[in-house]
Enzyme design. Sequence first.
Site, PDB file in Angstrom:
ATOM      1  N   HIS A  27       0.884  -1.010   0.101  1.00  0.00           N
ATOM      2  CA  HIS A  27      -0.100  -0.128  -0.124  1.00  0.00           C
ATOM      3  C   HIS A  27       0.942   1.172  -0.160  1.00  0.00           C
ATOM      4  O   HIS A  27       1.320   1.704   1.074  1.00  0.00           O
ATOM      5  CB  HIS A  27      -0.945   0.073   1.393  1.00  0.00           C
ATOM      6  CG  HIS A  27      -1.769  -1.275   1.329  1.00  0.00           C
ATOM      7  ND1 HIS A  27      -1.232  -2.368   1.554  1.00  0.00           N
ATOM      8  CD2 HIS A  27      -3.049  -1.317   1.022  1.00  0.00           C
ATOM      9  CE1 HIS A  27      -2.324  -3.326   1.651  1.00  0.00           C
ATOM     10  NE2 HIS A  27      -3.451  -2.543   1.187  1.00  0.00           N
ATOM     11  N   HIS A  67      -1.940  -1.316   7.201  1.00  0.00           N
ATOM     12  CA  HIS A  67      -1.682  -1.594   5.757  1.00  0.00           C
ATOM     13  C   HIS A  67      -0.564  -0.625   5.121  1.00  0.00           C
ATOM     14  O   HIS A  67       0.025  -0.758   4.257  1.00  0.00           O
ATOM     15  CB  HIS A  67      -2.828  -1.388   4.911  1.00  0.00           C
ATOM     16  CG  HIS A  67      -3.706  -0.233   4.892  1.00  0.00           C
ATOM     17  ND1 HIS A  67      -4.794   0.032   5.881  1.00  0.00           N
ATOM     18  CD2 HIS A  67      -3.595   0.980   4.263  1.00  0.00           C
ATOM     19  CE1 HIS A  67      -5.191   1.168   5.860  1.00  0.00           C
ATOM     20  NE2 HIS A  67      -4.443   1.863   4.855  1.00  0.00           N
ATOM     21  N   GLY A 157     -10.895   3.703   7.570  1.00  0.00           N
ATOM     22  CA  GLY A 157     -11.285   2.291   7.747  1.00  0.00           C
ATOM     23  C   GLY A 157     -11.484   2.054   9.214  1.00  0.00           C
ATOM     24  O   GLY A 157     -12.551   1.394   9.730  1.00  0.00           O
ATOM     25  N   ASN A 186      -8.136  11.481   4.155  1.00  0.00           N
ATOM     26  CA  ASN A 186      -8.023  11.692   2.676  1.00  0.00           C
ATOM     27  C   ASN A 186      -9.111  11.297   1.745  1.00  0.00           C
ATOM     28  O   ASN A 186      -8.961  11.511   0.425  1.00  0.00           O
ATOM     29  CB  ASN A 186      -6.855  10.826   2.428  1.00  0.00           C
ATOM     30  CG  ASN A 186      -7.176   9.123   2.623  1.00  0.00           C
ATOM     31  OD1 ASN A 186      -8.094   8.880   2.517  1.00  0.00           O
ATOM     32  ND2 ASN A 186      -6.159   8.597   3.021  1.00  0.00           N
ATOM     33  N   HIS A 471     -27.942 -17.452  24.714  1.00  0.00           N
ATOM     34  CA  HIS A 471     -26.840 -17.138  25.812  1.00  0.00           C
ATOM     35  C   HIS A 471     -26.176 -18.371  26.274  1.00  0.00           C
ATOM     36  O   HIS A 471     -25.303 -18.503  27.180  1.00  0.00           O
ATOM     37  CB  HIS A 471     -27.487 -16.697  26.981  1.00  0.00           C
ATOM     38  CG  HIS A 471     -27.694 -15.134  26.841  1.00  0.00           C
ATOM     39  ND1 HIS A 471     -28.323 -14.898  25.865  1.00  0.00           N
ATOM     40  CD2 HIS A 471     -27.464 -13.992  27.567  1.00  0.00           C
ATOM     41  CE1 HIS A 471     -28.532 -13.368  25.855  1.00  0.00           C
ATOM     42  NE2 HIS A 471     -28.062 -12.933  27.083  1.00  0.00           N
ATOM     43  N   ARG A 518     -21.710 -21.444  35.700  1.00  0.00           N
ATOM     44  CA  ARG A 518     -22.571 -20.515  36.475  1.00  0.00           C
ATOM     45  C   ARG A 518     -23.064 -21.374  37.621  1.00  0.00           C
ATOM     46  O   ARG A 518     -23.105 -20.898  38.776  1.00  0.00           O
ATOM     47  CB  ARG A 518     -23.646 -20.167  35.616  1.00  0.00           C
ATOM     48  CG  ARG A 518     -24.866 -19.569  36.395  1.00  0.00           C
ATOM     49  CD  ARG A 518     -26.040 -19.409  35.603  1.00  0.00           C
ATOM     50  NE  ARG A 518     -27.001 -18.622  36.167  1.00  0.00           N
ATOM     51  CZ  ARG A 518     -28.374 -18.593  35.582  1.00  0.00           C
ATOM     52  NH1 ARG A 518     -28.833 -19.443  34.827  1.00  0.00           N
ATOM     53  NH2 ARG A 518     -29.311 -17.996  36.082  1.00  0.00           N
TER      54      ARG A 518
END
Length: 674
Positions: A27, A67, A157, A186, A471, A518
């Site tokens: 990039h 990137h 992004g 940009n 759940h 739990r």
Amino acid sequence: MSNLNELSINALRFLAVDAVQKANSGHPGAPLGDAPIAYLLFHKIMRHNPKNSKWSNRDRFVLSNGHASALLYSVLHLSGYKITIEDLQQFRQWESKTPGHPEYGEADGVECTTGPLGQGLSMAVGMAAAEKHLAAVYNRDEFPIVDHYTFGLLGDGDLMEGVSHEVASLAGTLGLGKLIFFYDDNLISLDGPTELSYTEDVKKRFEAYHWQVIKVADGNDLAALEAAVEEAKKETSKPTLIQVRTVIGYGSPKAGSNKVHGEPLGVEGVKETKKNLGWPEDKTFYVPEEAAKNWHEAIGKGEKSEAEWNELFAKYKKAYPAEGAEFERVFAGKLKEGWEKSLPSFPVDGKPVATRTAGNTVMNAIAKEVPELFGGAADLTASTKTIFKDSANFHVDPAGRNVFFGVREFGMCAMVNGMAVHGGLIPYGSTFFVFSDYCKPAIRIAALMRSHSIFVFTHDSIAVGEDGPTHEPIEHLMALRAVPDLTDFRPADANETAACWRLAIERSHHPTFFALSRQDLPLLDPSKLDIYEGVKHGAYVIEKGGDSPDLIIVGTGAEVWVAVKGAAELAKEGITARVVSMPSWELFDEQDDAYKASIFPAEIPKLAVEAGAPLGWWKYVGSTGDVIGLDRFGASAPGATVLDKLGFNPGNVAKRGKAIVEKARKSEAALAGK
């Protein structure tokens, strides 16, 4: 802009451009547009020492738009870090120090692994929170030994990703005034102009999150960029976003278009760009002597800054010897000698206890001996039991160890990673196990970085009951076990929970996740079993079932007790069963073949019992074995009812175990007949 500044910035630009071109991959757009920002930070603004990238009080820099890695590697090389021209020439190649996106531990000076957008910002928020907490704990009048900024660079992004909303909101709430990010505004994303998908007012958005927002109209205006940083530093109660209008691919034939975002400029494009910016067209990886000398000023500045800090710390340590010694210890990643003696033991004559509750007992028992343990839950502290009872709320008192992350599971776990790589802390984050789905990208980054991140998940199975299938985790254990370098812990009782916590603290180069119950569970007898050693090996025998058992039943977590009761049912029918508790696949897989064979002898048939997807169990039970698991979602009903209806009961274990044994006996008889 002076000629020397311009020369130095262009040297940075074209090292990145040449690296991308040589790799024929990468990039180039962001490095061309953002080079002035990187130059300003590394050459003038940041306090950092290229000769010691791990100095504890350095300013951190996070490239969230990972990137643009060619920009980061190039600026690190020019500043004097351990990245050579040859490393830049090996950009994106096999076993190079310069992979396609920044990877923690690969290149000197890279603070964290970035690339999946939004996570760099999130980890930076974690770093800034770590700085604020450690400053409150260790600083004294005239001794600001923790006093640094976290800088970063992000793009459109990053801000489109949902996790950016989570952490930006929390950063404002926490008042992280030493967090300063540049936003590369940009107007271009990979698909085209940002207006195709992204039209909100970023300034208003961040101001609503209680950030200071400063706009810079021209990304090439060093004076304006520097003035923005100085203004940001004056605001001590809010993080700052510096919104900079840049030109992607600045100077190139494709400048200002999406065509320069994610592909090399091409041979002719590189030549034209160099011509446009007054750079020698026939030279690659070229750094003029004046530019190199200018860049290397960062080395002298950095060594001076660290020397001044060392002098300050020496005086601090003399005035506060205990605090100084602890500070050195936690930043060295060493545990306090004998800390493990503070771990509780749960006698077998005690009442059954849920492993989530046992986890809270363990955390509070070791709190004073492991002061670097720091974290909280995603608005579920009362349910996951992850709170220090004798410590304050970090938001109210920065020295407090309890962080209230809010309903931000992904952001929480990404922040935990940032805290971990910052140093000085062993951070944790907690939520229900089913919501590990929301956390998965951050858990994966933790594993890639091998950071000392701890993820405490509770409500670990269909035993959640009444809340129903939404759940009740099913596939989650297998999904996370598939992540390389991630340690799994699903303890069967309170004593295994204590052992798991000990190992999670000790395994400093491995992220860990807990899957805790739990419901209350019976207790293993610590007077008869070496539970820590058993857990340390990942799996161990808790009931022998005689010298030559007919069957091995293996379980994890709450299902260990179903296995124990199932073995008792089989005994009534003359079938002997060995019972194995397997709290950690990762640890078991690290053992040698002899130990593995001692737990799972090849000649004995095996039955696995776990209230989750059965997919991975076959590597342990083999083709002659069986798995009692779940290939469906759960149901809404009392937890005990759901478990029973879906086959997690002693009767079904005995039935399936008996079938395996009878099949094995028939096979043996058939072979004997031949």
